[in-house]
Design an enzyme around this catalytic site. Sequence first.
Site, PDB file in Angstrom:
ATOM      1  N   TYR A 118      54.759  47.028 -31.477  1.00 11.20           N
ATOM      2  CA  TYR A 118      55.285  47.421 -30.155  1.00 11.20           C
ATOM      3  C   TYR A 118      56.523  46.588 -29.819  1.00 11.20           C
ATOM      4  O   TYR A 118      57.515  47.106 -29.299  1.00 11.20           O
ATOM      5  CB  TYR A 118      54.180  47.221 -29.105  1.00 11.20           C
ATOM      6  CG  TYR A 118      54.657  47.301 -27.674  1.00 11.20           C
ATOM      7  CD1 TYR A 118      55.153  48.495 -27.144  1.00 11.20           C
ATOM      8  CD2 TYR A 118      54.604  46.188 -26.832  1.00 11.20           C
ATOM      9  CE1 TYR A 118      55.581  48.568 -25.823  1.00 11.20           C
ATOM     10  CE2 TYR A 118      55.025  46.258 -25.517  1.00 11.20           C
ATOM     11  CZ  TYR A 118      55.524  47.456 -25.013  1.00 11.20           C
ATOM     12  OH  TYR A 118      55.962  47.518 -23.711  1.00 11.20           O
ATOM     13  N   SER A 176      57.844  41.742 -16.056  1.00 11.92           N
ATOM     14  CA  SER A 176      57.889  43.202 -16.079  1.00 11.92           C
ATOM     15  C   SER A 176      56.892  43.769 -15.071  1.00 11.92           C
ATOM     16  O   SER A 176      55.797  43.224 -14.895  1.00 11.92           O
ATOM     17  CB  SER A 176      57.521  43.699 -17.477  1.00 11.92           C
ATOM     18  OG  SER A 176      57.191  45.065 -17.441  1.00 11.92           O
ATOM     19  N   GLN A 189      60.747  42.441 -12.193  1.00  8.29           N
ATOM     20  CA  GLN A 189      61.440  43.655 -12.662  1.00  8.29           C
ATOM     21  C   GLN A 189      60.728  44.905 -12.161  1.00  8.29           C
ATOM     22  O   GLN A 189      59.510  45.049 -12.270  1.00  8.29           O
ATOM     23  CB  GLN A 189      61.504  43.666 -14.197  1.00  8.29           C
ATOM     24  CG  GLN A 189      62.137  44.925 -14.768  1.00  8.29           C
ATOM     25  CD  GLN A 189      61.112  45.968 -15.156  1.00  8.29           C
ATOM     26  OE1 GLN A 189      60.038  45.613 -15.649  1.00  8.29           O
ATOM     27  NE2 GLN A 189      61.403  47.244 -14.936  1.00  8.29           N
ATOM     28  N   TYR A 237      60.546  49.215 -11.991  1.00  5.61           N
ATOM     29  CA  TYR A 237      60.915  50.584 -12.397  1.00  5.61           C
ATOM     30  C   TYR A 237      60.746  51.471 -11.179  1.00  5.61           C
ATOM     31  O   TYR A 237      59.825  51.270 -10.388  1.00  5.61           O
ATOM     32  CB  TYR A 237      59.965  51.102 -13.488  1.00  5.61           C
ATOM     33  CG  TYR A 237      60.216  50.558 -14.872  1.00  5.61           C
ATOM     34  CD1 TYR A 237      61.447  50.696 -15.490  1.00  5.61           C
ATOM     35  CD2 TYR A 237      59.192  49.925 -15.570  1.00  5.61           C
ATOM     36  CE1 TYR A 237      61.658  50.210 -16.772  1.00  5.61           C
ATOM     37  CE2 TYR A 237      59.399  49.435 -16.854  1.00  5.61           C
ATOM     38  CZ  TYR A 237      60.628  49.583 -17.447  1.00  5.61           C
ATOM     39  OH  TYR A 237      60.832  49.110 -18.714  1.00  5.61           O
ATOM     40  N   THR A 265      65.478  48.045 -13.176  1.00  6.40           N
ATOM     41  CA  THR A 265      65.807  48.644 -14.478  1.00  6.40           C
ATOM     42  C   THR A 265      66.073  50.132 -14.302  1.00  6.40           C
ATOM     43  O   THR A 265      65.241  50.845 -13.744  1.00  6.40           O
ATOM     44  CB  THR A 265      64.651  48.404 -15.476  1.00  6.40           C
ATOM     45  OG1 THR A 265      64.490  46.997 -15.629  1.00  6.40           O
ATOM     46  CG2 THR A 265      64.938  49.035 -16.826  1.00  6.40           C
ATOM     47  N   ARG A 303      59.228  55.920 -29.585  1.00  5.92           N
ATOM     48  CA  ARG A 303      59.123  54.862 -30.611  1.00  5.92           C
ATOM     49  C   ARG A 303      58.028  55.277 -31.577  1.00  5.92           C
ATOM     50  O   ARG A 303      56.846  55.333 -31.215  1.00  5.92           O
ATOM     51  CB  ARG A 303      58.830  53.528 -29.934  1.00  5.92           C
ATOM     52  CG  ARG A 303      59.916  53.196 -28.902  1.00  5.92           C
ATOM     53  CD  ARG A 303      59.451  52.274 -27.820  1.00  5.92           C
ATOM     54  NE  ARG A 303      60.350  52.367 -26.668  1.00  5.92           N
ATOM     55  CZ  ARG A 303      60.020  51.949 -25.461  1.00  5.92           C
ATOM     56  NH1 ARG A 303      58.849  51.383 -25.239  1.00  5.92           N
ATOM     57  NH2 ARG A 303      60.874  52.065 -24.457  1.00  5.92           N
ATOM     58  N   LYS A 342      69.726  46.457 -14.242  1.00  3.71           N
ATOM     59  CA  LYS A 342      69.602  46.276 -15.696  1.00  3.71           C
ATOM     60  C   LYS A 342      69.635  47.618 -16.427  1.00  3.71           C
ATOM     61  O   LYS A 342      68.937  48.554 -16.025  1.00  3.71           O
ATOM     62  CB  LYS A 342      68.258  45.578 -15.984  1.00  3.71           C
ATOM     63  CG  LYS A 342      67.870  45.478 -17.441  1.00  3.71           C
ATOM     64  CD  LYS A 342      66.607  44.639 -17.572  1.00  3.71           C
ATOM     65  CE  LYS A 342      66.182  44.424 -18.998  1.00  3.71           C
ATOM     66  NZ  LYS A 342      65.522  45.563 -19.602  1.00  3.71           N
ATOM     67  N   HIS A 392      68.154  48.214 -23.454  1.00  3.21           N
ATOM     68  CA  HIS A 392      66.697  48.075 -23.464  1.00  3.21           C
ATOM     69  C   HIS A 392      66.202  47.623 -24.853  1.00  3.21           C
ATOM     70  O   HIS A 392      65.158  48.046 -25.329  1.00  3.21           O
ATOM     71  CB  HIS A 392      66.034  49.401 -23.078  1.00  3.21           C
ATOM     72  CG  HIS A 392      64.785  49.247 -22.251  1.00  3.21           C
ATOM     73  ND1 HIS A 392      64.753  49.439 -20.891  1.00  3.21           N
ATOM     74  CD2 HIS A 392      63.526  48.898 -22.583  1.00  3.21           C
ATOM     75  CE1 HIS A 392      63.516  49.244 -20.439  1.00  3.21           C
ATOM     76  NE2 HIS A 392      62.750  48.903 -21.457  1.00  3.21           N
ATOM     77  N   ARG A 402      65.465  50.421 -27.394  1.00  5.06           N
ATOM     78  CA  ARG A 402      64.197  51.142 -27.254  1.00  5.06           C
ATOM     79  C   ARG A 402      64.349  52.455 -26.500  1.00  5.06           C
ATOM     80  O   ARG A 402      63.402  53.197 -26.358  1.00  5.06           O
ATOM     81  CB  ARG A 402      63.179  50.263 -26.517  1.00  5.06           C
ATOM     82  CG  ARG A 402      62.859  49.006 -27.260  1.00  5.06           C
ATOM     83  CD  ARG A 402      62.175  47.983 -26.384  1.00  5.06           C
ATOM     84  NE  ARG A 402      60.802  48.258 -26.063  1.00  5.06           N
ATOM     85  CZ  ARG A 402      59.782  48.090 -26.878  1.00  5.06           C
ATOM     86  NH1 ARG A 402      60.000  47.634 -28.097  1.00  5.06           N
ATOM     87  NH2 ARG A 402      58.553  48.354 -26.503  1.00  5.06           N
TER      88      ARG A 402
HETATM   89  C1  LIG Z   1      58.127  44.956 -26.253  1.00  3.32           C
HETATM   90  C2  LIG Z   1      59.185  45.142 -25.212  1.00  3.32           C
HETATM   91  C3  LIG Z   1      58.832  45.576 -23.941  1.00  3.32           C
HETATM   92  C4  LIG Z   1      59.817  45.706 -22.956  1.00  3.32           C
HETATM   93  N1  LIG Z   1      59.444  46.048 -21.686  1.00  3.32           N
HETATM   94  C5  LIG Z   1      60.382  46.088 -20.713  1.00  3.32           C
HETATM   95  C6  LIG Z   1      59.999  46.312 -19.362  1.00  3.32           C
HETATM   96  O1  LIG Z   1      58.834  46.437 -19.033  1.00  3.32           O
HETATM   97  N2  LIG Z   1      60.993  46.366 -18.438  1.00  3.32           N
HETATM   98  C7  LIG Z   1      62.320  46.203 -18.760  1.00  3.32           C
HETATM   99  O2  LIG Z   1      63.178  46.270 -17.887  1.00  3.32           O
HETATM  100  N3  LIG Z   1      62.686  45.967 -20.032  1.00  3.32           N
HETATM  101  C8  LIG Z   1      61.749  45.886 -20.998  1.00  3.32           C
HETATM  102  N4  LIG Z   1      62.128  45.602 -22.281  1.00  3.32           N
HETATM  103  C9  LIG Z   1      63.539  45.377 -22.601  1.00  3.32           C
HETATM  104  C10 LIG Z   1      63.876  43.892 -22.445  1.00  3.32           C
HETATM  105  O3  LIG Z   1      63.866  43.500 -21.099  1.00  3.32           O
HETATM  106  C11 LIG Z   1      65.268  43.578 -23.020  1.00  3.32           C
HETATM  107  O4  LIG Z   1      66.188  44.491 -22.504  1.00  3.32           O
HETATM  108  C12 LIG Z   1      65.282  43.626 -24.552  1.00  3.32           C
HETATM  109  O5  LIG Z   1      64.097  43.094 -25.079  1.00  3.32           O
HETATM  110  C13 LIG Z   1      66.477  42.854 -25.075  1.00  3.32           C
HETATM  111  O6  LIG Z   1      66.553  42.918 -26.458  1.00  3.32           O
HETATM  112  P1  LIG Z   1      65.972  41.792 -27.450  1.00  3.32           P
HETATM  113  O7  LIG Z   1      64.494  41.976 -27.459  1.00  3.32           O
HETATM  114  O8  LIG Z   1      66.612  42.139 -28.738  1.00  3.32           O
HETATM  115  O9  LIG Z   1      66.351  40.442 -26.899  1.00  3.32           O
HETATM  116  C14 LIG Z   1      61.163  45.461 -23.273  1.00  3.32           C
HETATM  117  C15 LIG Z   1      61.504  45.029 -24.555  1.00  3.32           C
HETATM  118  C16 LIG Z   1      60.533  44.867 -25.518  1.00  3.32           C
HETATM  119  C17 LIG Z   1      60.921  44.373 -26.876  1.00  3.32           C
END
Ligand SMILES: Cc1cc2nc3c(=O)[nH]c(=O)nc-3n(C[C@H](O)[C@H](O)[C@H](O)COP(=O)(O)O)c2cc1C
Length: 397
Positions: free
Chosen positions: A25, A107, A128, A130, A156, A165, A252, A276, A279
Amino acid sequence: MGAILEIADLKQLARRRVPKMFFDYADSGSWSETTYRANSEEFRQIKLRQRVAVDISERSLKTALLGQETAMPVALAPVGLTGMQHADGEILAARAAADFGVPFSMSMFSICSIETVAQATKRPFWFQLYMMRDRGFVGDIIDRAKAAGCSALVATVDLQMLGQRHKDLRNRLSAPPRLTPKHIWQVVTRPAWAFEMLRCKNRTFGNVVGHAKGVSDLSSLSAWTAEQLDLSLSWKDIEWVKQRWGGPMIVKGILDVRDGQSAIDCGADAISVSNHGGRQLDGAPSSISVLPEIVDALGSKVEIHMDGGVRSGQDVLKALCLGAKGVHIGRAYIFGLGAMGQAGVKHALEIIAKELDMTMALCGERNVTELSELNLYFGTRPGRTAGVLAALGEEYA
Ligand SMILES: Cc1cc2nc3c(=O)[nH]c(=O)nc-3n(C[C@H](O)[C@H](O)[C@H](O)COP(=O)(O)O)c2cc1C
């Protein structure tokens, strides 16, 4: 496993300690994962300008983000299901961040609730959000974040529709895990993870269950999430969020100058250049590649943060040189958490701080707030480089 020297070492350890579905994940992007990979790869293409015979005996990594002092220009990004990488993961990460002196973003889709984390830590954290269709829920959760003393809201805006994914679908990811033989096997082969998880109380989405209308357990939660992400989200809603929150707000998920401007018009105090972590829109550019144009257009109007692909202090430095005021890390700390809990997050922050400090010194700089494009080496490539070379020409003259 030998010495832990870089984030990649923590990742390797996390792979061995965290059940596959939760490790995957974290370590995945949407569709072909092209943007996920580009985020890190494009950092490597940026070269540094070495300078020598500069007195580097006194150096500082300190700065301020949204007016709050931080030990270095780094914050922990919001990561959903953090409490599935390690039991009580949000509490442990928030504590490690507080001890180190950097912001922790929680989050909305955390396992531990805002209130649980606020009780367990001393330093205020960022929350954070949504945007969901149930505005009553959104208003309440903003109020809960305020009541818990959160010092900034991260709105976000790039996930009103969930990117696909493949790994999560193949693993049939859920929190807590399903009780099928495959999932049970993934858990029992990670006994330390399972033991800690059995001991802790936080195993479902603490911010939502019991707070959103009609959500009392996991099955009602999945249905709620699926129908609640608000596809009609517009900038008017973000303006409403800012008014309801009333404090510092980071928007964001910005990759386009026009969206950045709209965020500013809604009252954003900072924008975070982000895809993100690769993702959401696969095929979008890496965050580091769009940072310069957003800084050029909006840097004088708003504080600019970025995230995506940061795996070292060198990456942080490169983003700072290209105009980011703050750099958020996601997986870099999540791997630390999965590997060793709070100590692993601390370790991740220490690794990044050390790399940032050494790189800054070897570039002949003493203060992290004074880094600029002049610390990067563009060779003879045209375009943006011309301005930098001209500036260097002046410096040499
Ligand atoms: C497993 C996972 C879950 C994430 N969940 C959220 C989330 O709940 N809310 C959000 O704004 N971004 C979420 N993100 C995005 C992160 O805040 C961030 O933008 C991202 O991880 C940055 O890239 P990096 O992991 O390469 O540092 C998530 C990222 C990952 C890897």
